[in-house]
Design an enzyme around this catalytic site. Structure first.
Site, PDB file in Angstrom:
ATOM      1  CD  GLU A   1      -1.825  -2.408   1.507  1.00  0.00           C
ATOM      2  OE1 GLU A   1      -0.248  -2.632   1.698  1.00  0.00           O
ATOM      3  OE2 GLU A   1      -2.696  -2.909   2.026  1.00  0.00           O
TER       4      GLU A   1
ATOM      5  CG  ASP B   1      -6.820  -0.970   4.684  1.00  0.00           C
ATOM      6  OD1 ASP B   1      -5.572  -2.152   3.643  1.00  0.00           O
ATOM      7  OD2 ASP B   1      -7.131  -0.586   3.987  1.00  0.00           O
TER       8      ASP B   1
HETATM    9  C1  QUE Z   1      -0.822  -0.979  -4.520  1.00  0.00           C
HETATM   10  C2  QUE Z   1      -1.101  -1.639  -4.129  1.00  0.00           C
HETATM   11  C3  QUE Z   1      -2.653  -2.541  -4.708  1.00  0.00           C
HETATM   12  C4  QUE Z   1      -2.032  -2.585  -6.013  1.00  0.00           C
HETATM   13  C5  QUE Z   1      -1.489  -1.994  -6.616  1.00  0.00           C
HETATM   14  C6  QUE Z   1      -0.392  -1.658  -5.701  1.00  0.00           C
HETATM   15  C7  QUE Z   1      -3.769  -3.094  -4.974  1.00  0.00           C
HETATM   16  C8  QUE Z   1      -4.869  -3.495  -5.865  1.00  0.00           C
HETATM   17  C9  QUE Z   1      -4.145  -3.470  -7.424  1.00  0.00           C
HETATM   18  C10 QUE Z   1      -4.774  -4.409  -8.889  1.00  0.00           C
HETATM   19  C11 QUE Z   1      -4.105  -5.418  -9.246  1.00  0.00           C
HETATM   20  C12 QUE Z   1      -4.404  -5.444 -10.421  1.00  0.00           C
HETATM   21  C13 QUE Z   1      -5.645  -4.998 -10.578  1.00  0.00           C
HETATM   22  C14 QUE Z   1      -6.559  -4.259  -9.323  1.00  0.00           C
HETATM   23  C15 QUE Z   1      -5.852  -3.741  -9.332  1.00  0.00           C
HETATM   24  O1  QUE Z   1      -2.864  -3.071  -7.384  1.00  0.00           O
HETATM   25  O2  QUE Z   1      -4.609  -3.263  -3.557  1.00  0.00           O
HETATM   26  O3  QUE Z   1      -7.783  -4.109 -10.364  1.00  0.00           O
HETATM   27  O4  QUE Z   1      -6.314  -5.706 -12.240  1.00  0.00           O
HETATM   28  O5  QUE Z   1      -5.980  -4.311  -5.671  1.00  0.00           O
HETATM   29  O6  QUE Z   1       1.282  -1.662  -5.498  1.00  0.00           O
HETATM   30  O7  QUE Z   1      -2.623  -1.239  -3.135  1.00  0.00           O
END
Ligand code: QUE
Length: 355
Positions: free
Chosen positions: A139, A147
């Site tokens: 995050e 979180d």
């Molecule tokens: C940090 C994160 C997330 C992230 C990349 C980060 C995260 C998350 C996603 C993500 C990845 C692929 C997907 C999508 C979301 O990437 O929380 O919809 O197709 O959900 O560097 O916290």
């Protein structure tokens, strides 16, 4: 194939949940959270359900995190929207329900498990991981903080490991995750279905249900390989046991070797404000109940959803525009004031409390 983003089925006495957005690496949408909260309380009381199994669809991910792109779009297009308020609240309610669940909660993790996915698995009674497993709390990369109960489980890891994982977004493979105590066992991908069938065939009744699940899992467990963390722990403890982010950066700068230089370079790319609030989160959450942690994290989440926060810039740069060049505000740790950090821990109008 069903089009539902999440599938529920009772089979052989198991409540089986499948996160079903394989193209989005099963990232957790608000709809998925709400459906879980509708179904899982009933399973807790239903005599036809002896345990819950959680899996991810497709062959890449268990769950990549929360659907932060959805939050970003609402922030951009609808300043009065309620998703930013409700998403975190209901997600944390599900995390807490899993932590307190009265029946075995077993995650079969056959791929990427990050952020929001960790919140659905780490607080359950059991989790097993395949050779495709990849863990991170990433995050701080997007201007948020670890979180979904990160304040609870990260503060219970050995030494400064939790601080290290929280600040750097460092990824763990299965051997290290077992060594850290983040997952219980390695079960090869090819044997996950067989494990589920064995759990379905097992008698899991009675007060020692969790012990019975342990015994079934043990029949499918394989050696996860050599962990890398034991040899890194002296460096991690030395550099990441500090009161402030500036102090951690200074320790890394002064520490000899390639490892410290690499960690410092990684930290310097991340949101300084995120790192500062994360360190304060871990300090405040150590030795607190799960419920207290969720109250603290909810306040933090709501502060991060305010206009102009690094969160929106992080999601923009990493996931929307994909330029990989977030312009953090403040741009370095010396710009982060005590007041900015404290602001993330103040009560909010719609505070989240549990009885
Ligand atoms: C940090 C994160 C997330 C992230 C990349 C980060 C995260 C998350 C996603 C993500 C990845 C692929 C997907 C999508 C979301 O990437 O929380 O919809 O197709 O959900 O560097 O916290």
């Amino acid at each position: 194939m069903s089009e539902s983003e999440i599938l529920f089925e009772v089979k052989d006495g198991l409540g089986v949940i499948t996160l079903n957005r394989p193209k989005a690496l099963n990232a957790l949408s608000y709809g998925m959270i709400l459906e879980m909260e509708k179904v899982i309380p009933g399973w807790e009381k239903d005599p036809a359900v002896k345990a819950v199994i959680l899996r991810g669809a497709g062959d890449r991910a268990f769950c990549a995190g929360g659907d932060v792109a959805g939050l970003y779009r609402e922030m951009r297009d609808d300043p009065k929207g309620t998703l930013r308020r409700d998403f975190f609240r209901d997600e944390y309610i599900v995390n807490r329900r899993i932590y307190r669940y009265a029946k075995p909660w077993i995650s079969l993790i056959d791929g990427i498990n990050m952020g929001g996915g960790v919140g659905l698995s780490a607080h359950g009674s059991h989790s097993v991981a395949s050779e495709k497993f990849l863990f991170a709390m990433p995050e701080t990369t997007i201007g948020l903080f670890p979180d979904v109960g990160g304040g609870y489980f990260l503060t219970r890891l050995k030494g400064a490991l939790g601080t290290f994982l929280a600040l750097t977004s460092h990824r763990l493979k299965v051997a290290d995750a077992i060594w850290a105590g983040i997952v219980d066992a390695h079960v090869p991908s090819a044997r996950m279905d067989e494990l589920q069938a064995a759990l379905g065939a097992a008698d899991l009744a009675g007060p020692d249900a969790n012990r019975k699940v342990d015994a079934v899992i043990a029949r499918f467990s394989a050696d996860g390989g050599m962990p890398t963390l034991p040899s890194l722990m002296p460096d991690i403890d030395r550099c990441f046991s500090a009161e402030t982010v500036a102090e951690i950066e200074a320790k890394l700068r002064a520490h000899p070797g390639e490892w410290a230089a690499k960690q410092l370079a990684a930290l310097l790319k991340l949101s300084p404000l995120s790192m500062a609030i994360t360190l304060e989160q871990l300090r405040r959450c150590a030795n607190r109940s799960f419920e207290d942690v969720m109250t603290i994290e909810y306040r933090m989440s709501q502060r991060c959803m305010q206009a102009g926060h690094d969160f929106f810039e992080g999601v923009r740069a990493l996931l929307i525009d994909k330029d990989q060049k977030p312009q953090w505000n403040p741009p370095s740790i010396d710009g982060v004031t005590r007041e900015m950090v404290e602001d993330h821990f103040k009560p909010v109008a719609n505070d989240l409390f549990f009885d």
